[in-house]
Design a protein around this motif. Sequence first.
Motif, PDB file in Angstrom:
ATOM      1  N   GLY A  21       0.735  -1.062  -0.032  1.00 51.39           N
ATOM      2  CA  GLY A  21      -0.371  -0.084  -0.169  1.00 51.39           C
ATOM      3  C   GLY A  21       0.899   1.104  -0.349  1.00 51.39           C
ATOM      4  O   GLY A  21       0.440   2.852  -0.578  1.00 51.39           O
ATOM      5  N   LEU A  22       1.355   1.055   1.139  1.00 49.35           N
ATOM      6  CA  LEU A  22       2.724   2.512   0.636  1.00 49.35           C
ATOM      7  C   LEU A  22       3.582   2.616  -0.964  1.00 49.35           C
ATOM      8  O   LEU A  22       3.849   3.871  -0.854  1.00 49.35           O
ATOM      9  CB  LEU A  22       4.076   1.954   1.971  1.00 49.35           C
ATOM     10  N   GLY A  23       4.130   1.769  -1.106  1.00 52.41           N
ATOM     11  CA  GLY A  23       4.160   1.552  -2.810  1.00 52.41           C
ATOM     12  C   GLY A  23       3.042   2.008  -3.500  1.00 52.41           C
ATOM     13  O   GLY A  23       3.549   2.193  -4.335  1.00 52.41           O
ATOM     14  N   GLN A  24       2.291   1.666  -3.611  1.00 54.15           N
ATOM     15  CA  GLN A  24       0.683   2.043  -4.539  1.00 54.15           C
ATOM     16  C   GLN A  24       0.466   1.231  -5.347  1.00 54.15           C
ATOM     17  O   GLN A  24       0.351   1.056  -6.123  1.00 54.15           O
ATOM     18  CB  GLN A  24       1.099   3.942  -4.552  1.00 54.15           C
ATOM     19  N   VAL A  25       0.954  -0.121  -4.484  1.00 55.23           N
ATOM     20  CA  VAL A  25       0.314  -1.457  -5.222  1.00 55.23           C
ATOM     21  C   VAL A  25      -0.787  -1.264  -5.692  1.00 55.23           C
ATOM     22  O   VAL A  25      -1.696  -1.781  -6.293  1.00 55.23           O
ATOM     23  CB  VAL A  25       1.078  -1.943  -4.577  1.00 55.23           C
ATOM     24  N   TRP A  26      -1.499  -1.082  -4.007  1.00 54.21           N
ATOM     25  CA  TRP A  26      -2.573  -1.768  -4.077  1.00 54.21           C
ATOM     26  C   TRP A  26      -4.122   0.153  -3.942  1.00 54.21           C
ATOM     27  O   TRP A  26      -4.738   0.056  -3.495  1.00 54.21           O
ATOM     28  CB  TRP A  26      -3.267  -1.625  -2.806  1.00 54.21           C
ATOM     29  N   GLY A  27      -3.176   0.702  -4.919  1.00 50.30           N
ATOM     30  CA  GLY A  27      -4.204   1.942  -5.170  1.00 50.30           C
ATOM     31  C   GLY A  27      -3.160   2.945  -4.567  1.00 50.30           C
ATOM     32  O   GLY A  27      -2.785   2.881  -4.833  1.00 50.30           O
ATOM     33  N   VAL A  35       4.058   8.325   4.180  1.00 51.33           N
ATOM     34  CA  VAL A  35       5.150   8.273   5.692  1.00 51.33           C
ATOM     35  C   VAL A  35       3.977   8.880   6.969  1.00 51.33           C
ATOM     36  O   VAL A  35       4.632   7.886   7.702  1.00 51.33           O
ATOM     37  CB  VAL A  35       5.583  10.125   5.299  1.00 51.33           C
ATOM     38  N   ALA A  36       3.076   9.424   6.689  1.00 52.98           N
ATOM     39  CA  ALA A  36       1.947   9.380   7.954  1.00 52.98           C
ATOM     40  C   ALA A  36       1.178   7.968   8.300  1.00 52.98           C
ATOM     41  O   ALA A  36       0.959   8.040   9.474  1.00 52.98           O
ATOM     42  CB  ALA A  36       1.335  10.974   7.885  1.00 52.98           C
ATOM     43  N   THR A  37       0.932   7.189   7.680  1.00 52.81           N
ATOM     44  CA  THR A  37       0.661   6.072   7.612  1.00 52.81           C
ATOM     45  C   THR A  37       1.879   5.172   8.372  1.00 52.81           C
ATOM     46  O   THR A  37       1.740   4.843   9.817  1.00 52.81           O
ATOM     47  CB  THR A  37       0.449   5.283   6.266  1.00 52.81           C
ATOM     48  N   ALA A  38       3.220   4.875   7.821  1.00 55.84           N
ATOM     49  CA  ALA A  38       4.021   4.243   8.452  1.00 55.84           C
ATOM     50  C   ALA A  38       4.563   5.001  10.231  1.00 55.84           C
ATOM     51  O   ALA A  38       4.504   4.033  10.868  1.00 55.84           O
ATOM     52  CB  ALA A  38       5.404   4.583   8.174  1.00 55.84           C
ATOM     53  N   ARG A  39       4.535   6.631  10.172  1.00 53.59           N
ATOM     54  CA  ARG A  39       4.265   6.894  11.316  1.00 53.59           C
ATOM     55  C   ARG A  39       3.656   6.516  12.903  1.00 53.59           C
ATOM     56  O   ARG A  39       3.489   6.014  13.701  1.00 53.59           O
ATOM     57  CB  ARG A  39       4.529   8.727  11.487  1.00 53.59           C
ATOM     58  N   GLU A  40       2.328   6.570  12.074  1.00 57.95           N
ATOM     59  CA  GLU A  40       0.918   5.940  12.426  1.00 57.95           C
ATOM     60  C   GLU A  40       1.465   4.396  13.299  1.00 57.95           C
ATOM     61  O   GLU A  40       0.168   4.208  14.442  1.00 57.95           O
ATOM     62  CB  GLU A  40       0.007   6.290  11.832  1.00 57.95           C
ATOM     63  N   ALA A  41       1.359   4.108  12.394  1.00 59.84           N
ATOM     64  CA  ALA A  41       1.908   2.597  12.449  1.00 59.84           C
ATOM     65  C   ALA A  41       2.093   2.026  14.063  1.00 59.84           C
ATOM     66  O   ALA A  41       2.017   1.440  15.058  1.00 59.84           O
ATOM     67  CB  ALA A  41       1.824   1.825  11.576  1.00 59.84           C
ATOM     68  N   ARG A  57       8.999   0.461  -7.198  1.00 61.67           N
ATOM     69  CA  ARG A  57       9.957   0.381  -7.561  1.00 61.67           C
ATOM     70  C   ARG A  57      10.992   1.069  -6.419  1.00 61.67           C
ATOM     71  O   ARG A  57      11.410   2.204  -7.088  1.00 61.67           O
ATOM     72  CB  ARG A  57       9.664   0.942  -8.844  1.00 61.67           C
ATOM     73  N   GLY A  58      10.882   0.725  -5.370  1.00 60.81           N
ATOM     74  CA  GLY A  58      11.509   1.397  -4.192  1.00 60.81           C
ATOM     75  C   GLY A  58      11.043   1.972  -3.838  1.00 60.81           C
ATOM     76  O   GLY A  58      11.166   2.873  -2.423  1.00 60.81           O
ATOM     77  N   GLU A  59       9.919   2.359  -3.956  1.00 61.50           N
ATOM     78  CA  GLU A  59       8.942   4.015  -2.976  1.00 61.50           C
ATOM     79  C   GLU A  59       8.632   3.745  -1.746  1.00 61.50           C
ATOM     80  O   GLU A  59       9.145   4.851  -0.713  1.00 61.50           O
ATOM     81  CB  GLU A  59       7.662   4.230  -3.907  1.00 61.50           C
ATOM     82  N   ALA A  60       8.164   1.961  -1.706  1.00 64.01           N
ATOM     83  CA  ALA A  60       7.012   1.737  -0.075  1.00 64.01           C
ATOM     84  C   ALA A  60       8.962   1.567   1.023  1.00 64.01           C
ATOM     85  O   ALA A  60       9.130   2.725   1.849  1.00 64.01           O
ATOM     86  CB  ALA A  60       7.370   0.147  -0.160  1.00 64.01           C
ATOM     87  N   GLU A  61      10.535   1.498   0.232  1.00 63.64           N
ATOM     88  CA  GLU A  61      11.250   1.335   0.896  1.00 63.64           C
ATOM     89  C   GLU A  61      11.663   2.785   1.399  1.00 63.64           C
ATOM     90  O   GLU A  61      12.090   3.608   2.621  1.00 63.64           O
ATOM     91  CB  GLU A  61      12.444   0.181   0.512  1.00 63.64           C
ATOM     92  N   ALA A  62      11.270   3.690   0.263  1.00 64.97           N
ATOM     93  CA  ALA A  62      11.794   4.886   0.890  1.00 64.97           C
ATOM     94  C   ALA A  62      10.843   5.866   1.840  1.00 64.97           C
ATOM     95  O   ALA A  62      11.750   6.542   2.369  1.00 64.97           O
ATOM     96  CB  ALA A  62      12.054   5.769  -0.883  1.00 64.97           C
ATOM     97  N   VAL A  63       9.723   5.251   1.962  1.00 71.11           N
ATOM     98  CA  VAL A  63       8.780   5.985   2.993  1.00 71.11           C
ATOM     99  C   VAL A  63       9.628   5.448   3.926  1.00 71.11           C
ATOM    100  O   VAL A  63       9.377   6.121   4.669  1.00 71.11           O
ATOM    101  CB  VAL A  63       8.125   5.502   2.631  1.00 71.11           C
ATOM    102  N   ILE A  64      10.298   4.498   4.037  1.00 74.18           N
ATOM    103  CA  ILE A  64      10.962   3.991   5.233  1.00 74.18           C
ATOM    104  C   ILE A  64      11.661   5.055   5.982  1.00 74.18           C
ATOM    105  O   ILE A  64      12.116   5.789   7.107  1.00 74.18           O
ATOM    106  CB  ILE A  64      11.049   2.079   6.207  1.00 74.18           C
ATOM    107  N   GLY A 291      -1.778  -4.082   3.632  1.00 72.84           N
ATOM    108  CA  GLY A 291      -1.453  -4.074   2.327  1.00 72.84           C
ATOM    109  C   GLY A 291      -2.128  -2.434   2.672  1.00 72.84           C
ATOM    110  O   GLY A 291      -2.905  -2.040   1.439  1.00 72.84           O
ATOM    111  N   VAL A 292      -2.059  -1.898   3.852  1.00 73.50           N
ATOM    112  CA  VAL A 292      -3.320  -0.623   3.581  1.00 73.50           C
ATOM    113  C   VAL A 292      -2.322   0.526   3.130  1.00 73.50           C
ATOM    114  O   VAL A 292      -1.616   0.415   3.026  1.00 73.50           O
ATOM    115  CB  VAL A 292      -3.582   0.137   4.697  1.00 73.50           C
ATOM    116  N   LYS A 293      -2.959   1.527   2.419  1.00 71.63           N
ATOM    117  CA  LYS A 293      -2.704   2.901   1.384  1.00 71.63           C
ATOM    118  C   LYS A 293      -2.052   4.085   2.483  1.00 71.63           C
ATOM    119  O   LYS A 293      -1.848   5.542   1.846  1.00 71.63           O
ATOM    120  CB  LYS A 293      -2.895   3.084   0.409  1.00 71.63           C
ATOM    121  N   ASN A 294      -2.701   3.918   3.232  1.00 69.98           N
ATOM    122  CA  ASN A 294      -3.392   5.707   4.119  1.00 69.98           C
ATOM    123  C   ASN A 294      -3.701   5.150   5.332  1.00 69.98           C
ATOM    124  O   ASN A 294      -4.055   3.547   6.004  1.00 69.98           O
ATOM    125  CB  ASN A 294      -4.372   6.262   3.389  1.00 69.98           C
ATOM    126  N   ARG A 295      -4.027   6.502   6.161  1.00 71.27           N
ATOM    127  CA  ARG A 295      -4.150   6.128   7.720  1.00 71.27           C
ATOM    128  C   ARG A 295      -5.468   5.836   8.022  1.00 71.27           C
ATOM    129  O   ARG A 295      -5.828   4.857   9.074  1.00 71.27           O
ATOM    130  CB  ARG A 295      -3.807   7.873   8.786  1.00 71.27           C
TER     131      ARG A 295
END
Length: 333
Positions: A21-27, A35-41, A57-64, A291-295
Amino acid sequence: MEQRMLGSLWPVSLLTLGGGGLGQVWGETDRKEAVATAREAADLAITLFDMAPLYGRGEAEAVIGEAFGGKLPDGARVTTKCFLGSPEPGDVYGKLERSLRRSLEAMKLEQVDLFFLHTNICPDDYVYKDDPENQDRWATRWSLYIDTVIPAMAKLKAQGLIADWGITGTGLPKSIMDALRHDEKPAAVQAVTNLLDSAGSMRRYDEPPEPRNIIRTAKNNGVGVMGIRAVQAGALTEALDRELPADHPEVRDFEKAAPFRKLCAELGEDPAIIAHRYALSMDGVDTVVLGVKNREELRACAKAAEAGVLEPELRQKIDALRLNFQIPRMPID
């Protein structure tokens, strides 16, 4: 949030934040929301973050990397993966190491807690029904796995780049279970964990899937289980949140799950929450990957965890729908 032991490794939260979800695979989402979703998690006491370079393509890891600046919250752990296939044996370690170092750089870390082989494992002479001419790009043959991949993982561990390693259990069921029984077995497996017993578009083989047998085999051999696909890529939610072809496996599963949505409507329940609670109820599952993409989606899943495992009566009603029934490939006498 409740914690469970991940096999013989360490305690992890009941829920894991996945990178899809963070990497926009699921929408669609955006970097700021991810980033806000990772921090809230982390604020919700989620202690495991499951990433991969192929998530955007690396987006999810960049979010972390942006969310935590190279210093994970106390008690938090992170995974990543490598899409290996079956390269020449001499290329295996280099391919794994390069992928891992790129992931570490993106996440601003010096070590990951688990490094997953993210390709199918199959016998040396096996031919897949789906895209067999390219299967060496996405399937790892058994002898390569035993003779080369396992030693490469051990080397990465000895170098301190990984704390341990695992496999993604969506390949040929017999090969996955053989890997879980092997003397040099992975520390964890990512296994399909949903009421359909479906891997959807991740399944490339013709044989019946056996996710519950995979989970049982893992637990019998002390291997940690990370449950994936709790809502089967959206098939077990109220509505698919992205356009897919009519013959897509996720669309077919969504149609198959109509009786489940009807039952949830009669109960006044959100199908996604019930699907997550069902996954958390499955024997042998240590943590369920979200697989969430937002808070907003994250908070809904957190409510599912707070509600706990399903009551036996509701689980029986869902099982009575027989949505996980599989037609054997060969007649059974």
